[in-house]
Design a protein around this motif. Structure first.
Motif, PDB file in Angstrom:
ATOM      1  N   VAL A 168       1.109  -0.820  -0.219  1.00 58.80           N
ATOM      2  CA  VAL A 168      -0.067  -0.187   0.394  1.00 58.80           C
ATOM      3  C   VAL A 168       0.834   1.148  -0.078  1.00 58.80           C
ATOM      4  CG1 VAL A 168      -1.632   0.950   0.967  1.00 58.80           C
ATOM      5  CG2 VAL A 168      -1.778  -1.045   1.336  1.00 58.80           C
ATOM      6  N   SER A 169       0.879   2.217  -1.917  1.00 57.66           N
ATOM      7  CA  SER A 169       1.684   3.380  -1.079  1.00 57.66           C
ATOM      8  C   SER A 169       0.678   4.247  -0.019  1.00 57.66           C
ATOM      9  CB  SER A 169       1.589   3.650  -2.132  1.00 57.66           C
ATOM     10  OG  SER A 169       2.266   4.868  -2.901  1.00 57.66           O
ATOM     11  N   THR A 170       1.600   4.479   0.794  1.00 52.06           N
ATOM     12  CA  THR A 170       1.734   5.852   1.665  1.00 52.06           C
ATOM     13  C   THR A 170       2.253   7.011   1.863  1.00 52.06           C
ATOM     14  OG1 THR A 170       3.048   5.009   2.967  1.00 52.06           O
ATOM     15  CG2 THR A 170       0.880   3.867   3.514  1.00 52.06           C
ATOM     16  N   MET A 171       3.439   7.516   0.385  1.00 52.64           N
ATOM     17  CA  MET A 171       3.665   8.594   0.091  1.00 52.64           C
ATOM     18  C   MET A 171       2.792   9.392   0.719  1.00 52.64           C
ATOM     19  SD  MET A 171       6.256   7.279  -3.020  1.00 52.64           S
ATOM     20  CE  MET A 171       6.756   8.690  -2.752  1.00 52.64           C
ATOM     21  N   ARG A 172       1.900   9.770  -0.094  1.00 51.25           N
ATOM     22  CA  ARG A 172       0.680  10.880   0.359  1.00 51.25           C
ATOM     23  C   ARG A 172       0.587  10.596   2.038  1.00 51.25           C
ATOM     24  NH1 ARG A 172       1.702   9.680  -5.481  1.00 51.25           N
ATOM     25  NH2 ARG A 172      -0.656   8.058  -4.627  1.00 51.25           N
ATOM     26  N   GLY A 173      -0.104   9.789   2.430  1.00 50.46           N
ATOM     27  CA  GLY A 173      -0.564   9.162   3.375  1.00 50.46           C
ATOM     28  C   GLY A 173      -2.093   8.683   2.601  1.00 50.46           C
ATOM     29  N   LEU A 174      -2.458   7.926   3.533  1.00 42.65           N
ATOM     30  CA  LEU A 174      -3.974   7.228   3.159  1.00 42.65           C
ATOM     31  C   LEU A 174      -5.272   8.334   3.061  1.00 42.65           C
ATOM     32  CD1 LEU A 174      -3.878   3.956   4.726  1.00 42.65           C
ATOM     33  CD2 LEU A 174      -3.016   4.577   1.989  1.00 42.65           C
ATOM     34  N   ASP A 175      -5.536   9.009   2.546  1.00 45.10           N
ATOM     35  CA  ASP A 175      -7.165   9.364   2.101  1.00 45.10           C
ATOM     36  C   ASP A 175      -8.071   7.951   1.714  1.00 45.10           C
ATOM     37  OD1 ASP A 175      -6.035  12.293   1.957  1.00 45.10           O
ATOM     38  OD2 ASP A 175      -5.348  11.456  -0.065  1.00 45.10           O
ATOM     39  N   PHE A 176      -9.205   8.679   2.709  1.00 45.29           N
ATOM     40  CA  PHE A 176     -10.497   7.776   2.291  1.00 45.29           C
ATOM     41  C   PHE A 176     -11.914   8.052   1.773  1.00 45.29           C
ATOM     42  CE2 PHE A 176      -7.521   5.767   6.044  1.00 45.29           C
ATOM     43  CZ  PHE A 176      -7.771   4.442   5.763  1.00 45.29           C
ATOM     44  N   ILE A 177     -12.202   7.395   1.412  1.00 40.79           N
ATOM     45  CA  ILE A 177     -13.480   7.836   0.384  1.00 40.79           C
ATOM     46  C   ILE A 177     -14.688   8.346   2.095  1.00 40.79           C
ATOM     47  CG2 ILE A 177     -15.859   7.333  -0.524  1.00 40.79           C
ATOM     48  CD1 ILE A 177     -13.900   5.764  -2.369  1.00 40.79           C
ATOM     49  N   VAL A 178     -14.488   7.894   2.931  1.00 43.71           N
ATOM     50  CA  VAL A 178     -15.227   8.511   4.059  1.00 43.71           C
ATOM     51  C   VAL A 178     -14.461   8.267   5.268  1.00 43.71           C
ATOM     52  CG1 VAL A 178     -17.277   7.721   5.395  1.00 43.71           C
ATOM     53  CG2 VAL A 178     -17.280   7.150   3.591  1.00 43.71           C
ATOM     54  N   PRO A 179     -13.916  10.013   5.722  1.00 48.74           N
ATOM     55  CA  PRO A 179     -12.948   9.461   6.192  1.00 48.74           C
ATOM     56  C   PRO A 179     -13.396   8.900   7.994  1.00 48.74           C
ATOM     57  CG  PRO A 179     -12.913  11.551   5.072  1.00 48.74           C
ATOM     58  CD  PRO A 179     -13.936  10.542   4.803  1.00 48.74           C
ATOM     59  N   ALA A 180     -14.380   9.614   8.417  1.00 45.69           N
ATOM     60  CA  ALA A 180     -14.864   9.250   9.289  1.00 45.69           C
ATOM     61  C   ALA A 180     -14.797   7.670   9.606  1.00 45.69           C
ATOM     62  CB  ALA A 180     -16.909   9.585   9.476  1.00 45.69           C
ATOM     63  N   ALA A 181     -15.123   7.373   9.022  1.00 44.64           N
ATOM     64  CA  ALA A 181     -14.777   5.330   8.903  1.00 44.64           C
ATOM     65  C   ALA A 181     -13.828   4.977   9.506  1.00 44.64           C
ATOM     66  CB  ALA A 181     -15.193   4.642   7.470  1.00 44.64           C
ATOM     67  N   ALA A 182     -12.442   6.105   8.812  1.00 42.26           N
ATOM     68  CA  ALA A 182     -11.380   5.498   9.475  1.00 42.26           C
ATOM     69  C   ALA A 182     -10.765   6.419  10.518  1.00 42.26           C
ATOM     70  CB  ALA A 182     -10.364   5.836   8.328  1.00 42.26           C
ATOM     71  N   SER A 183     -11.807   6.923  11.195  1.00 45.44           N
ATOM     72  CA  SER A 183     -11.352   7.808  12.431  1.00 45.44           C
ATOM     73  C   SER A 183     -12.206   7.837  13.771  1.00 45.44           C
ATOM     74  CB  SER A 183     -11.305   9.366  12.169  1.00 45.44           C
ATOM     75  OG  SER A 183     -10.874   9.234  10.765  1.00 45.44           O
ATOM     76  N   PHE A 216      -3.577   4.621  10.972  1.00 44.69           N
ATOM     77  CA  PHE A 216      -2.020   5.523  11.709  1.00 44.69           C
ATOM     78  C   PHE A 216      -1.269   4.932  10.542  1.00 44.69           C
ATOM     79  CE2 PHE A 216       1.456   3.088  14.011  1.00 44.69           C
ATOM     80  CZ  PHE A 216       1.592   4.229  15.247  1.00 44.69           C
ATOM     81  N   LEU A 217      -1.143   3.234  10.100  1.00 49.45           N
ATOM     82  CA  LEU A 217      -0.263   3.327   9.070  1.00 49.45           C
ATOM     83  C   LEU A 217       0.293   3.978   8.254  1.00 49.45           C
ATOM     84  CD1 LEU A 217      -0.190  -0.725   9.441  1.00 49.45           C
ATOM     85  CD2 LEU A 217       1.476   0.507  10.282  1.00 49.45           C
ATOM     86  N   GLY A 218      -0.733   4.411   7.450  1.00 46.52           N
ATOM     87  CA  GLY A 218      -0.211   6.204   6.556  1.00 46.52           C
ATOM     88  C   GLY A 218      -0.198   6.848   7.117  1.00 46.52           C
ATOM     89  N   SER A 219      -0.058   7.163   8.340  1.00 46.49           N
ATOM     90  CA  SER A 219       0.656   9.233   8.994  1.00 46.49           C
ATOM     91  C   SER A 219       1.318   8.374   9.119  1.00 46.49           C
ATOM     92  CB  SER A 219      -0.523   9.336  10.072  1.00 46.49           C
ATOM     93  OG  SER A 219      -0.348   8.179  11.745  1.00 46.49           O
ATOM     94  N   LEU A 220       2.604   7.653   9.009  1.00 50.91           N
ATOM     95  CA  LEU A 220       3.565   7.570   9.475  1.00 50.91           C
ATOM     96  C   LEU A 220       5.020   8.120   8.757  1.00 50.91           C
ATOM     97  CD1 LEU A 220       3.931   3.569   9.932  1.00 50.91           C
ATOM     98  CD2 LEU A 220       4.092   5.895  12.129  1.00 50.91           C
ATOM     99  N   ASP A 221       5.699   8.685   9.141  1.00 50.77           N
ATOM    100  CA  ASP A 221       6.369   9.626   8.378  1.00 50.77           C
ATOM    101  C   ASP A 221       7.939   9.297   7.717  1.00 50.77           C
ATOM    102  OD1 ASP A 221       5.068  12.178   8.679  1.00 50.77           O
ATOM    103  OD2 ASP A 221       6.332  12.590  11.194  1.00 50.77           O
ATOM    104  N   LEU A 222       8.074   9.944   6.886  1.00 54.95           N
ATOM    105  CA  LEU A 222       8.979   9.468   6.129  1.00 54.95           C
ATOM    106  C   LEU A 222       9.097   7.936   5.414  1.00 54.95           C
ATOM    107  CD1 LEU A 222      12.796  10.154   8.389  1.00 54.95           C
ATOM    108  CD2 LEU A 222      11.191  11.416   6.498  1.00 54.95           C
TER     109      LEU A 222
END
Length: 443
Positions: A174-189, A289-295
């Motif tokens: 899973v590419s996380t270079m730009r973070g992970l954007d979700f179609i329904v952000p609330a579902a992942a929060s 959370f994994l998508g928010s890891l820096d670098l």
């Protein structure tokens, strides 16, 4: 005195081996010599490091918790050549433990889990695997266990013993270079994710896995070693604690842990060690959370489901790459009426099936009558008075069992025969599942 190597004296018997079965357990706090030599034979077969006494003890402690029974095939009436392993080392190994399989509808079916199968290269093609497998499956059937299971290192060995592929595992990136954007952000929060010491996961593992196991079709019980593996504290390759395993926990709305992920940072990537989530929201939040890891540019996982909610939750679906899909859990029905009666069914109906079994455990003609999702399965006479509507082998029925493949696909592949018009369609309707089976356990 001669320095020429002696040649082994082999018994003239067609099968010069004795099968011995014994528990893998400590005696007076120590590893019995028989168990230690069996472990060395297993390590040889899987190209693993020879376990030290300390590591061997840790292995046995875990195996004792699982109730593991070990089988070895030993040469009889022969002598080993000078310098070679003696006849007290098994030339083939096999083991089992018994846990449960989630077959849907809240049912956990007793299952016979086979592992540690090896044959020494110098003793192959002598019927050792067949002898161990045939003996063990017959004993499991006699003990009333309706299903056997294994996860295979090689994919061409076990079909001839009646095993069929029942789940697949996917390697994903899973590419996380730009973070992970979700179609329904609330579902992942939903809930909260916090970092924790990886050692904490070892304490949480058993209870959390029990929750996941109870709600996941195709899940099979985990062996005791998993609580160490998940926390980076050891596995069957090494019992050295890993220094770079990190952990994060998910807390639900009530502050209770309902998920965790452990992972290894390998900049610019992260490799998931283990991920358990008792709810959909915990699963997506841990990925968030994994998508928010820096670098970190990508996250990899080798146990992703074939049908993954994450793939359909991400705004950029092409950033989810399924790099490999392999067979994972193999099932083998031992008692057809008991196994078929245990699972849930999608619709009401009736069907006559013929099952062939090379070992005879599951064979026969069976009448399946389903009402309100539950089946009554009766064995029919095979005197020509009852004609089956569809015929298949036990391997095919075992693959159909969790809905992994359709009867129509097997018919097209030449592995299932329709003897009555419309029978394949009715079989698929009966065995359809609302979720894809997924197994998070290797053994």
């Amino acid at each position: 005195m001669s320095n020429a190597r002696e040649t082994p004296t082999r018994s003239p018997r067609s099968f010069p081996y004795e099968l011995r079965t014994f528990p893998s357990r400590l005696v007076d706090g120590e590893v019995p010599e028989e168990v230690a030599k069996w472990q060395q034979a297993v390590a040889l077969g899987f190209y693993a490091d020879v376990p030290s006494l300390e590591i061997s003890t840790k292995y046995v402690q875990c195996e004792q918790a699982d109730g593991r029974m070990a089988t070895g095939a030993y040469l009889i009436d022969s002598q080993a050549p000078v310098g070679a392993w003696g006849v007290d080392y098994p030339v083939a190994t096999y083991a089992y433990h018994r846990k449960t399989l989630n077959v849907g509808g809240g049912t956990l079916l007793p299952v016979h889990q086979i592992t540690a199968v090896t044959v020494r290269p110098s003793h192959r093609r002598r019927g050792l695997l067949r002898a161990m497998m045939s003996t063990d499956l017959a004993q499991a059937k006699a003990a009333g266990i309706p299903m056997a299971a294994l996860t295979a290192s090689e994919s061409t060995i076990y079909g001839r013993f009646g095993f069929g592929v029942s789940t697949h595992a996917c390697d994903i990136e899973v590419s996380t270079m730009r973070g992970l954007d979700f179609i329904v952000p609330a579902a992942a929060s939903v809930g909260v994710v916090e970092v924790a010491d990886a050692s904490v996961v070892g304490e949480l593992h058993n209870e959390l896995f029990a929750r996941v196991h109870a709600t996941t079709l195709g899940s099979i019980g985990r062996q005791d070693m998993y609580r160490l593996l998940a926390a980076g504290q050891g596995n069957y390759q090494s019992m050295e604690p890993a220094k770079n395993v990190r952990a994060a926990l998910h807390y639900d709305a009530h502050g209770a842990v309902d998920g965790y992920v452990t992972y290894k940072p390998k900049e610019p990537a992260v490799e998931i060690v283990d991920l358990l989530a008792a709810s959909d929201s915990a699963y997506l939040a841990l990925w968030n959370f994994l998508g928010s890891l820096d670098l970190i540019e990508s996250v990899t996982w080798g146990m992703a489901p074939e049908v993954d909610p994450l793939e359909w939750a991400m705004a950029a679906k092409r950033d989810y790459k399924r790099t490999t899909t392999e067979d994972h859990l193999w099932l083998r029905i031992l008692d057809t009426p008991s196994a078929l009666a245990a699972r849930n069914y999608a619709v009401n109906g009736q069907l006559l099936i013929h099952v062939g079994d090379p070992l005879g455990h599951a064979s026969g003609i069976f009448n399946i009558q389903v009402l309100h999702g539950k089946a009554t399965v009766t064995r029919c006479p095979e005197d020509g008075t009852v004609v089956a509507e569809v015929s298949m082998g036990v391997s095919e029925l075992s693959s159909l069992y969790l809905g992994t493949v359709s009867a129509r696909t097997f018919a097209a592949a030449g592995r299932l025969r329709e003897d009555s018009s419309g029978a394949v369609e009715r079989l698929d309707a009966l065995f359809a599942t609302s979720e894809a089976a997924h197994c998070l356990t290797s053994f």
